[in-house]
Design a protein around this motif. Structure first.
Motif, mmCIF file in Angstrom:
data_model
loop_
_atom_site.group_PDB
_atom_site.id
_atom_site.type_symbol
_atom_site.label_atom_id
_atom_site.label_comp_id
_atom_site.label_asym_id
_atom_site.label_seq_id
_atom_site.Cartn_x
_atom_site.Cartn_y
_atom_site.Cartn_z
ATOM 1 N N ILE A 1 0.827 -1.215 0.000
ATOM 2 C CA ILE A 1 0.000 0.000 0.000
ATOM 3 C C ILE A 1 0.861 1.264 0.000
ATOM 4 C CG2 ILE A 1 -2.032 -1.047 1.043
ATOM 5 C CD1 ILE A 1 -1.142 0.279 3.720
ATOM 6 N N GLY A 2 2.136 1.130 -0.372
ATOM 7 C CA GLY A 2 2.984 2.309 -0.486
ATOM 8 C C GLY A 2 3.592 2.791 0.811
ATOM 9 N N LEU A 3 3.596 1.951 1.833
ATOM 10 C CA LEU A 3 4.194 2.289 3.116
ATOM 11 C C LEU A 3 5.437 1.448 3.383
ATOM 12 C CD1 LEU A 3 1.153 2.602 5.586
ATOM 13 C CD2 LEU A 3 2.859 4.384 5.126
ATOM 14 N N VAL A 4 6.241 1.904 4.338
ATOM 15 C CA VAL A 4 7.360 1.135 4.874
ATOM 16 C C VAL A 4 6.863 0.427 6.129
ATOM 17 C CG1 VAL A 4 9.647 1.328 5.951
ATOM 18 C CG2 VAL A 4 9.082 2.714 3.944
ATOM 19 N N PRO A 5 7.232 -0.833 6.375
ATOM 20 C CA PRO A 5 6.817 -1.491 7.610
ATOM 21 C C PRO A 5 7.110 -0.610 8.826
ATOM 22 C CG PRO A 5 7.863 -3.081 6.184
ATOM 23 C CD PRO A 5 8.024 -1.740 5.518
ATOM 24 N N ASP A 6 6.095 -0.474 9.698
ATOM 25 C CA ASP A 6 6.237 0.426 10.843
ATOM 26 C C ASP A 6 5.902 -0.330 12.127
ATOM 27 O OD1 ASP A 6 3.508 0.185 10.360
ATOM 28 O OD2 ASP A 6 3.073 2.291 10.757
ATOM 29 N N VAL A 7 5.420 0.361 13.143
ATOM 30 C CA VAL A 7 5.093 -0.196 14.469
ATOM 31 C C VAL A 7 6.229 -1.062 15.023
ATOM 32 C CG1 VAL A 7 2.594 -0.075 14.074
ATOM 33 C CG2 VAL A 7 3.797 -2.208 13.560
ATOM 34 N N GLY A 8 7.462 -0.698 14.694
ATOM 35 C CA GLY A 8 8.607 -1.498 15.110
ATOM 36 C C GLY A 8 8.863 -2.692 14.226
ATOM 37 N N ALA B 1 5.605 8.997 3.539
ATOM 38 C CA ALA B 1 4.688 8.270 2.663
ATOM 39 C C ALA B 1 3.400 9.044 2.427
ATOM 40 C CB ALA B 1 4.379 6.899 3.255
ATOM 41 N N LEU B 2 2.982 9.842 3.409
ATOM 42 C CA LEU B 2 1.761 10.644 3.251
ATOM 43 C C LEU B 2 1.860 11.632 2.099
ATOM 44 C CD1 LEU B 2 0.722 11.521 6.917
ATOM 45 C CD2 LEU B 2 -0.652 10.251 5.253
ATOM 46 N N THR B 3 3.071 11.991 1.708
ATOM 47 C CA THR B 3 3.266 12.979 0.649
ATOM 48 C C THR B 3 3.501 12.326 -0.710
ATOM 49 O OG1 THR B 3 5.685 13.135 0.929
ATOM 50 C CG2 THR B 3 4.314 14.490 2.375
ATOM 51 N N THR B 4 3.427 10.988 -0.773
ATOM 52 C CA THR B 4 3.633 10.288 -2.044
ATOM 53 C C THR B 4 2.304 9.851 -2.643
ATOM 54 O OG1 THR B 4 3.789 8.049 -1.113
ATOM 55 C CG2 THR B 4 5.808 9.392 -1.121
ATOM 56 N N PRO B 5 2.228 9.740 -3.954
ATOM 57 C CA PRO B 5 0.979 9.258 -4.571
ATOM 58 C C PRO B 5 0.702 7.791 -4.298
ATOM 59 C CG PRO B 5 2.698 9.545 -6.240
ATOM 60 C CD PRO B 5 3.238 10.125 -4.966
ATOM 61 N N PHE C 1 12.481 9.528 2.946
ATOM 62 C CA PHE C 1 11.841 8.684 3.953
ATOM 63 C C PHE C 1 12.612 8.657 5.271
ATOM 64 C CE2 PHE C 1 9.521 7.486 0.286
ATOM 65 C CZ PHE C 1 8.352 6.887 0.700
ATOM 66 N N SER C 2 13.788 9.181 5.296
ATOM 67 C CA SER C 2 14.541 9.258 6.552
ATOM 68 C C SER C 2 14.780 10.701 6.980
ATOM 69 C CB SER C 2 15.886 8.526 6.419
ATOM 70 O OG SER C 2 16.672 9.083 5.377
ATOM 71 N N ALA C 3 14.100 11.663 6.329
ATOM 72 C CA ALA C 3 14.249 13.085 6.658
ATOM 73 C C ALA C 3 13.287 13.474 7.780
ATOM 74 C CB ALA C 3 13.993 13.937 5.424
ATOM 75 N N ARG C 4 13.660 14.481 8.527
ATOM 76 C CA ARG C 4 12.833 14.970 9.625
ATOM 77 C C ARG C 4 11.519 15.523 9.077
ATOM 78 N NH1 ARG C 4 11.878 19.739 12.544
ATOM 79 N NH2 ARG C 4 11.762 19.449 14.815
ATOM 80 N N PRO C 5 10.380 15.082 9.628
ATOM 81 C CA PRO C 5 9.088 15.568 9.115
ATOM 82 C C PRO C 5 8.878 17.046 9.450
ATOM 83 C CG PRO C 5 8.831 13.581 10.455
ATOM 84 C CD PRO C 5 10.218 14.078 10.665
ATOM 85 N N PRO C 6 8.098 17.737 8.653
ATOM 86 C CA PRO C 6 7.826 19.160 8.914
ATOM 87 C C PRO C 6 7.252 19.413 10.302
ATOM 88 C CG PRO C 6 7.058 18.540 6.723
ATOM 89 C CD PRO C 6 7.467 17.277 7.390
ATOM 90 N N GLY C 7 6.477 18.468 10.817
ATOM 91 C CA GLY C 7 5.874 18.651 12.136
ATOM 92 C C GLY C 7 6.748 18.227 13.290
ATOM 93 N N GLY C 8 7.970 17.806 13.009
ATOM 94 C CA GLY C 8 8.887 17.404 14.063
ATOM 95 C C GLY C 8 8.962 15.893 14.224
ATOM 96 N N ASP C 9 10.033 15.457 14.876
ATOM 97 C CA ASP C 9 10.273 14.037 15.075
ATOM 98 C C ASP C 9 9.412 13.467 16.193
ATOM 99 O OD1 ASP C 9 12.169 13.169 13.149
ATOM 100 O OD2 ASP C 9 13.755 14.235 14.206
ATOM 101 N N LEU C 10 9.317 12.154 16.217
ATOM 102 C CA LEU C 10 8.614 11.462 17.287
ATOM 103 C C LEU C 10 9.357 11.632 18.619
ATOM 104 C CD1 LEU C 10 6.254 9.608 18.050
ATOM 105 C CD2 LEU C 10 7.669 7.662 17.383
ATOM 106 N N GLY C 11 10.675 11.452 18.582
ATOM 107 C CA GLY C 11 11.507 11.746 19.754
ATOM 108 C C GLY C 11 11.545 10.667 20.816
#
Length: 360
Positions: free
Chosen positions: A153-160, A307-311, A346-356
């Motif tokens: 679905i155009g995502l990278v595996p997440d949730v760890g 991924a939210l910014t990709t088609p 995909f490894s750049a800091r998001p505009p809204g800031g990192d999770l931290g």
């Protein structure tokens, strides 16, 4: 649905999306959206986090058990229909807020000071892996189907997921991440996604036994040998093919291997989002070098926001769950067309800031 009712109080009633209750010294979480295969929503994540925080402070709670309502599985992942709608009309703010709290929940589960028993019966995918495979006692059955299918679905595996898969033996995790393949009990155990096999028809008895007994000893008493899996026999060609430095070379090696299974893996990979595939391989290699789950979750949050910014995210969800034509039109459509700069996003800091989570 398997549930102990005697001596159990359901704090949200029988119709809430998350049911919480007690049986003896054991607290229970039941994901209760069976028609949606218990897909996680933001309110569900917040409810679970609050319950775990309360039980952590409650000396009368000795362990927590999580399971899923219905007969199909624990959890099929996050509610990607909601993510699709948010990305299409809301700019993605609701999705990033969901991920921030979801990933924090996953980290809480991994560090939970009391036994956290995950009954991974049936389908366990995506976000379902996040709320189960980071637990301290992870139980699979002959019905288990465990997967991280995000590249579809155009995502990278997440949730760890990249943390777990990067630590699987050899290149098994790379194989599962790129193909999105679901594995059964034995292969989940081999890959470090689960700890014990218990036949599904013994789960009711196990849950009852856990109400007032030592968790790990009780689980060991109910555990059996899992039916034989497939990945152990396939380790040779998987390790050889997936050790390559690029997705293109991995596909070439798979196609050149000569086995039907390796050809099938290559054909599956070529149906996934080319951008997500390349970003996933980079994420897995990065996760291998990071020390903690929290550090990896920080990186996965960056990847999800990108991924939210990709088609491909909208297109992938459309094809899989909205229109269900299973024919996504990826952009770009070929691996060779995905640039290094696109992967680096995909490894750049998001505009809204990192999770931290991994800071300090």
């Amino acid at each position: 649905m398997r549930r102990i009712t005697e001596g159990t109080s359901e704090s949200m009633g029988q119709d809430g999306p998350v049911l919480t209750g007690r049986a003896g010294r054991t607290a229970h979480i039941t994901l209760n959206r069976p028609r949606a295969l218990n897909a996680l929503t933001h309110p569900m994540v917040l409810t679970m986090s609050a319950a775990l925080a309360e039980w952590e402070r409650d000396a009368s709670v000795a362990a927590v058990i999580i399971s899923g309502a219905g007969e199909r599985g624990l959890c099929a992942g996050g509610d990607i229909r909601a993510i699709h709608e948010d990305a299409r009309t809301g700019g993605g703010d609701a999705s990033t807020a969901f991920w921030r709290d979801e990933y924090r929940l996953d980290a809480r589960i991994a560090r939970y000071p009391k036994p956290y028993v995950a009954l991974m019966d049936g389908i366990v995918m995506g976000g379902g892996v996040g709320v189960s495979a980071h637990g301290s006692v992870r139980i699979v059955t002959e019905r288990s189907a465990v997967a991280m299918p995000e590249t579809g679905i155009g995502l990278v595996p997440d949730v760890g997921g990249t943390y777990l898969l990067s630590r699987a033996p050899g290149e098994l995790g790379t194989h599962l991440a790129l193909t999105g393949r679901a594995v059964g009990a034995a292969d989940a155990l081999l890959c470090g996604l689960a700890d014990h096999f218990v036949p599904s028809d013994r789960l009711d008895d196990l849950r009852a036994a856990l109400a007032g007994a030592d968790v790990r000893e009780t689980v060991r008493r109910y555990a059996r040998s899992a039916p034989e899996g497939q990945l152990a026999a396939d380790r040779g060609w998987i390790d050889a093919c997936y050790a390559a430095d690029s997705v293109e070379e991995i596909v070439d090696r798979l196609l050149g291997d000569g086995r039907p299974a390796s050809k099938e893996a290559a054909e599956t990979i070529l149906t996934r989002s080319p951008t997500a595939l390349k970003a996933t391989l980079a994420a897995l290699r990065l996760a291998r070098g990071l020390t903690t789950l929290e550090q990896v979750l920080d990186q996965e949050y960056r990847a999800s926001c990108a991924a939210l910014t990709t088609p491909d995210l909208l297109e992938g969800i459309r094809a899989q769950v909205i229109d269900k034509d299973r024919a996504p039109r990826w952009s770009p459509k070929e691996l060779a067309q995905v640039t290094d700069a696109e992967v680096e996003r995909f490894s750049a800091r998001p505009p809204g800031g990192d999770l931290g989570l991994g800071a300090g």
